[in-house]
Write a protein that holds these residues in place. Structure first.
Motif: not given
Length: 249
Positions: A144-145, A191, A195
């Motif tokens: 994240f992110p 991700h 995210d």
């Protein structure tokens, strides 16, 4: 709490620019200084959803189910997201190269995208280090992110801002590629959805801030150029010949 501080810093930096804009008596081109608070709504909502969603029980369940739906345990990967993240940025320079002129010249647009890149990099790194979220594939604690998504949406907003007066379709195509980059980050199990959503917001907001702050940065450079003076004269000290240079700021 650290993630909220980073978000708050970005928003306050933007609002600070807006406040200075209203006072901008010394800025020459006031047309460049139009600030629209509504432009903050979408990126702020995206970042907020990502920050809240990574800890909210119901949103975490949705995060997991959404990612499983996107990937569905496919073993085949499509690493083209490494290239698509920068495609919109490259398109701005490519279009100018073939004669389709955008909003700014080479120098100004380069300063703008460099400023946006610094904001994206600094924000993403700060959040990754403060949150330590594990990636879906378990490869690390920097989920994240999504930095790739942030870069892609930074470029999409850059393409939109430069060519929105030429054709809206340039911006639409840039955002389509950016969305595809985010999708691939989930498909490749790099991700989670939150995210990617937060990364999109960071990218858009960073580019908007870069455009809003550019007139001030540009004015600063102009003042420095005006205050810079110097002279060059030959000299001889009895043994050596040379040139002496005197600079004043």
């Amino acid at each position: 709490m650290n993630s909220f501080r980073v978000l708050l810093f970005l928003i306050l930096a933007t609002l600070s620019v807006a406040a200075q804009t209203k006072k901008g008596d010394t800025i020459q081109d006031k047309k460049e200084l139009k600030f629209d608070y509504k432009a903050l709504i979408i990126p702020t909502l995206l970042i907020s959803y990502g920050i809240i969603g990574k800890d909210h029980e119901d949103l975490l369940d949705f995060d997991t189910s959404f990612n499983h739906g996107v990937n569905n345990n496919h073993l085949r990967k499509f690493p083209i997201d490494e290239a698509t993240q920068s495609l919109a940025i490259a398109s701005v320079y490519g279009l100018n190269l073939i004669g389709i002129k955008g909003k700014n010249n080479f120098k100004d647009r380069t300063i703008i995208i460099a400023t946006a890149g610094i904001l994206v990099g600094a924000t993403s790194l700060a959040l990754k280090r403060s949150i330590d979220r594990q990636r879906p594939n378990g490869s690390g604690l920097s989920s994240f992110p999504s930095g790739h998504t942030a870069t892609a949406f930074m470029g999409a907003e850059f393409l939109y801002q430069e060519y929105k007066d030429v054709s809206i379709w340039y911006g639409i195509s840039g955002y389509a590629v950016a969305a595809g980059t985010g999708y691939l980050r989930m498909y490749n199990r790099k991700h989670w959805l939150t995210d990617v959503v937060a990364g999109a917001g960071i990218g858009i907001l960073s580019t908007k801030i870069a455009y809003w702050t550019h007139p001030f940065l540009k004015q600063l450079f102009i003042k420095k150029e005006k205050s810079l003076s110097g002279s060059i004269a030959p000299y001889y000290n009895g043994e050596q010949y040379g040139l002496g240079m005197l600079m004043s700021f």
